[in-house]
Design an enzyme around this catalytic site. Structure first.
Site, PDB file in Angstrom:
ATOM      1  N   LYS A   1       0.649  -1.365   0.554  1.00 23.96           N
ATOM      2  CA  LYS A   1       0.195   0.242   0.279  1.00 23.96           C
ATOM      3  C   LYS A   1       1.055   1.384  -0.221  1.00 23.96           C
ATOM      4  CE  LYS A   1      -1.936   0.620   3.924  1.00 23.96           C
ATOM      5  NZ  LYS A   1      -2.629   2.103   4.789  1.00 23.96           N
ATOM      6  N   SER A   2       1.194   1.462   0.895  1.00 23.87           N
ATOM      7  CA  SER A   2       2.942   2.526   1.221  1.00 23.87           C
ATOM      8  C   SER A   2       3.418   3.168  -0.173  1.00 23.87           C
ATOM      9  CB  SER A   2       3.956   1.741   2.104  1.00 23.87           C
ATOM     10  OG  SER A   2       3.287   1.857   3.289  1.00 23.87           O
TER      11      SER A   2
ATOM     12  N   ARG B   1       2.679   5.767  -3.280  1.00 26.51           N
ATOM     13  CA  ARG B   1       4.503   7.013  -4.069  1.00 26.51           C
ATOM     14  C   ARG B   1       4.436   6.162  -5.385  1.00 26.51           C
ATOM     15  NH1 ARG B   1       4.551   5.436   1.264  1.00 26.51           N
ATOM     16  NH2 ARG B   1       5.830   7.328   2.956  1.00 26.51           N
TER      17      ARG B   1
ATOM     18  N   ARG C   1      -8.727  12.692  11.575  1.00 30.72           N
ATOM     19  CA  ARG C   1      -7.100  12.325  12.215  1.00 30.72           C
ATOM     20  C   ARG C   1      -6.638  13.666  11.552  1.00 30.72           C
ATOM     21  NH1 ARG C   1      -5.050   7.133   8.908  1.00 30.72           N
ATOM     22  NH2 ARG C   1      -3.754   7.359  10.289  1.00 30.72           N
TER      23      ARG C   1
ATOM     24  N   SER D   1       7.207  10.092  11.608  1.00 26.28           N
ATOM     25  CA  SER D   1       6.435   9.990  10.440  1.00 26.28           C
ATOM     26  C   SER D   1       6.662   9.845   8.905  1.00 26.28           C
ATOM     27  CB  SER D   1       5.425  11.097  10.805  1.00 26.28           C
ATOM     28  OG  SER D   1       4.209  10.874   9.607  1.00 26.28           O
TER      29      SER D   1
ATOM     30  N   GLN E   1       4.835   9.721   6.070  1.00 27.59           N
ATOM     31  CA  GLN E   1       3.869  10.906   5.864  1.00 27.59           C
ATOM     32  C   GLN E   1       4.420  11.920   5.293  1.00 27.59           C
ATOM     33  OE1 GLN E   1      -0.093   9.423   7.160  1.00 27.59           O
ATOM     34  NE2 GLN E   1       0.043   7.580   5.878  1.00 27.59           N
TER      35      GLN E   1
ATOM     36  N   ASP F   1       1.497  -0.517  12.294  1.00 31.43           N
ATOM     37  CA  ASP F   1       1.084  -1.270  11.638  1.00 31.43           C
ATOM     38  C   ASP F   1       1.127  -3.114  11.484  1.00 31.43           C
ATOM     39  OD1 ASP F   1       0.418   1.352  10.169  1.00 31.43           O
ATOM     40  OD2 ASP F   1       1.045   0.523   8.595  1.00 31.43           O
TER      41      ASP F   1
ATOM     42  N   LYS G   1      -4.655   6.657  13.983  1.00 35.72           N
ATOM     43  CA  LYS G   1      -4.825   5.494  13.075  1.00 35.72           C
ATOM     44  C   LYS G   1      -6.343   5.999  12.853  1.00 35.72           C
ATOM     45  CE  LYS G   1      -0.360   4.901  12.646  1.00 35.72           C
ATOM     46  NZ  LYS G   1       0.305   5.415  11.311  1.00 35.72           N
TER      47      LYS G   1
ATOM     48  N   ARG H   1      -7.020   2.851  17.974  1.00 34.48           N
ATOM     49  CA  ARG H   1      -6.420   1.131  17.777  1.00 34.48           C
ATOM     50  C   ARG H   1      -5.676   0.803  19.471  1.00 34.48           C
ATOM     51  NH1 ARG H   1      -3.197   0.805  11.977  1.00 34.48           N
ATOM     52  NH2 ARG H   1      -4.938   0.866  10.632  1.00 34.48           N
TER      53      ARG H   1
END
Ligand code: S3P
Length: 435
Positions: free
Chosen positions: A25-26, A30, A131, A175, A177, A323, A349, A353
């Site tokens: 996914k990451s 990108r 978020r 992070s 992101q 994760d 998240k 979580r």
């Protein structure tokens, strides 16, 4: 992505089989984002079939990027042809962009949009609208963009600027992101932009920028990029997602007599913390890297059961397993003992979580102490199963399903459809491995 169906998972004696996890996914996000601002067409294989990565493509299309799906296969993922619009070449969108459930889409796309001198509204689902976005708003505004929000929460309106000013930014949170948003904005700014991280995070953006022809410098936890480098369209294959593979590694580790072979899985060292932690928790794992290709390393992992051992995850390890913490907690309920600290980020998240995980595992009969920045799972009595709520969180839906395999009775997971955010095929693969 909002899917409310419930799934009942029955205890299983063991899991056996071969799996190719969905595209990472990451890395998918990108490759799509950089392909969109490269010169020329990029051909991407193995793109994630999950809803989050579809959100990125929908946003890019709304910004004038031509994305053609040239193939779709449940195991091999999506094949895409993305026509790049060149650096700074995105178009003014005609409608509000929808990032769905995807924090990665909103944060990293905001970095790119910060360099486009027009206003882009971006929203998301109920979970995403809770978020925190200040972590990207602060550096992107320092670079010259203006980002409207109420209390630092989505929806956002990103008002880009050209030229942006390069900055040296030391984020408060580790992070990837945030780092990526700043590097992607910095790619457009004249001069050198640097991000100095408190702990090293996943380096997929650095590798992806290089795969598209840019030069990126790394020195310890500092990453720097000289702006105004043009990217060239590339042919790339996304490896399988080790965060999705993690569910099968844990299932095999938990149940005696199990063996699962996970193929074509990403083995980027900033993501393989799960392998080290699982070994400490008693699992038998054989890792066979493929001949090293440029870009993202990948290979095969063979997982077998091992007698559970107590383990501690230290704060500096957290970014490497962030994760996977829910499914590691699930494993610990089945006979282990796991302590985690320095993981307050889990509270922001797709759900909180820590609280949601503790509530679900307790409903199944587990013992878990919640802490402000982590948890302690004591796997000293069997789970009986029960009713749990995934709270629209894909990783919780799947972690509860794995815990359910080792319970003494059935578990009904409400909102199990959330798994489609990263792994739409999850429940069918689960069935095949238990058969
Ligand atoms: C991601 C980074 C992590 C991770 C998320 C994906 C990425 O988030 O939890 O699932 O692709 O960069 P943070 O950057 O918020 O730590």
């Amino acid at each position: 992505m909002r899917s409310t169906f419930a799934v009942t998972v029955h205890p299983a004696a063991r899991v056996r089989g071969r799996v190719r996890p969905p595209g990472d996914k990451s890395i998918s996000h990108r490759y799509a984002l950089l392909a969109a601002i490269a010169d020329g067409t990029s051909l991407i294989e193995g793109y994630s079939t999950g809803a989050d990565c579809a959100s990125t493509l929908a946003c890019l299309r709304a910004l004038g990027v031509r994305v053609e799906e040239t193939g779709r296969d449940a195991a091999a993922g999506l094949s895409l042809a993305i026509e790049g619009r060149g650096l700074g070449g995105l178009e003014v969108p005609r409608a509000t962009l929808d990032a769905g459930n995807s924090g990665s889409t909103m944060r990293m796309l905001a970095g790119v949009l910060a360099a486009h001198p027009f206003a882009t509204p971006i929203t998301g689902d109920d979970s995403l609208r809770r978020r925190p976005m200040r972590r990207i708003i602060v550096p992107l505004e320092r670079m010259g963009a203006q980002i409207d929000s109420v209390d630092g929460l989505p929806p956002l309106v990103v008002r880009g600027a050209d030229p942006l000013s390069p900055i040296v930014f030391a984020p408060e949170h580790a992070s990837a992101q945030v780092k990526s948003a700043v590097l992607f904005a910095g790619l457009h700014a004249p001069g050198v932009t640097s991000v100095v991280e408190p702990l090293k995070t996943r380096d997929h953006s650095e590798r992806a920028l290089r795969a598209f022809g840019a030069t990126v410098d790394e020195d310890g936890t500092t990453v720097s990029i000289a702006g105004r480098q043009r990217l060239s369209g590339a042919r790339l294959t996304v490896p399988g997602d080790i965060s999705s593979a993690a569910f099968w590694l844990v299932a095999a580790a938990a149940l005696p007599g199990s063996e699962v072979v996970v193929e074509q899985t990403g083995l980027n060292p900033t993501r393989t913390g799960i392998i080290d932690v699982l070994r400490r928790m008693g699992a038998h794992l054989d890792v066979e890297p493929d001949v090293q290709a440029p870009g993202e390393p990948l290979g095969r992992i063979v997982a077998r059961h091992g007698a559970p051992r107590p383990a501690v995850i230290a704060p500096e390890e957290v970014p490497g397993v962030i994760d996977e913490l829910p499914v590691l907690a699930a494993l610990a309920t089945l006979g282990g003992d796991l302590q985690v600290s320095g993981a307050a980020e889990l509270r922001v998240k797709e759900s909180d979580r820590i609280t949601a995980l503790a509530a679900g595992l307790r409903a199944m009969g587990g013992r878990i102490e919640e802490r402000p920045d982590g948890f302690h799972v004591l796997g000293d009595r069997p789970l009986h199963g029960g009713n749990v709520d995934a709270r629209h969180d894909h990783r919780l839906a799947m972690a509860f399903a794995i815990a359910a395999l080792g319970a003494t009775g059935p578990t009904t997971i409400h909102d199990a459809g959330a798994a489609a955010v990263s792994y739409p095929e999850f429940f069918s693969v689960l069935e095949s491995l238990c058969a």
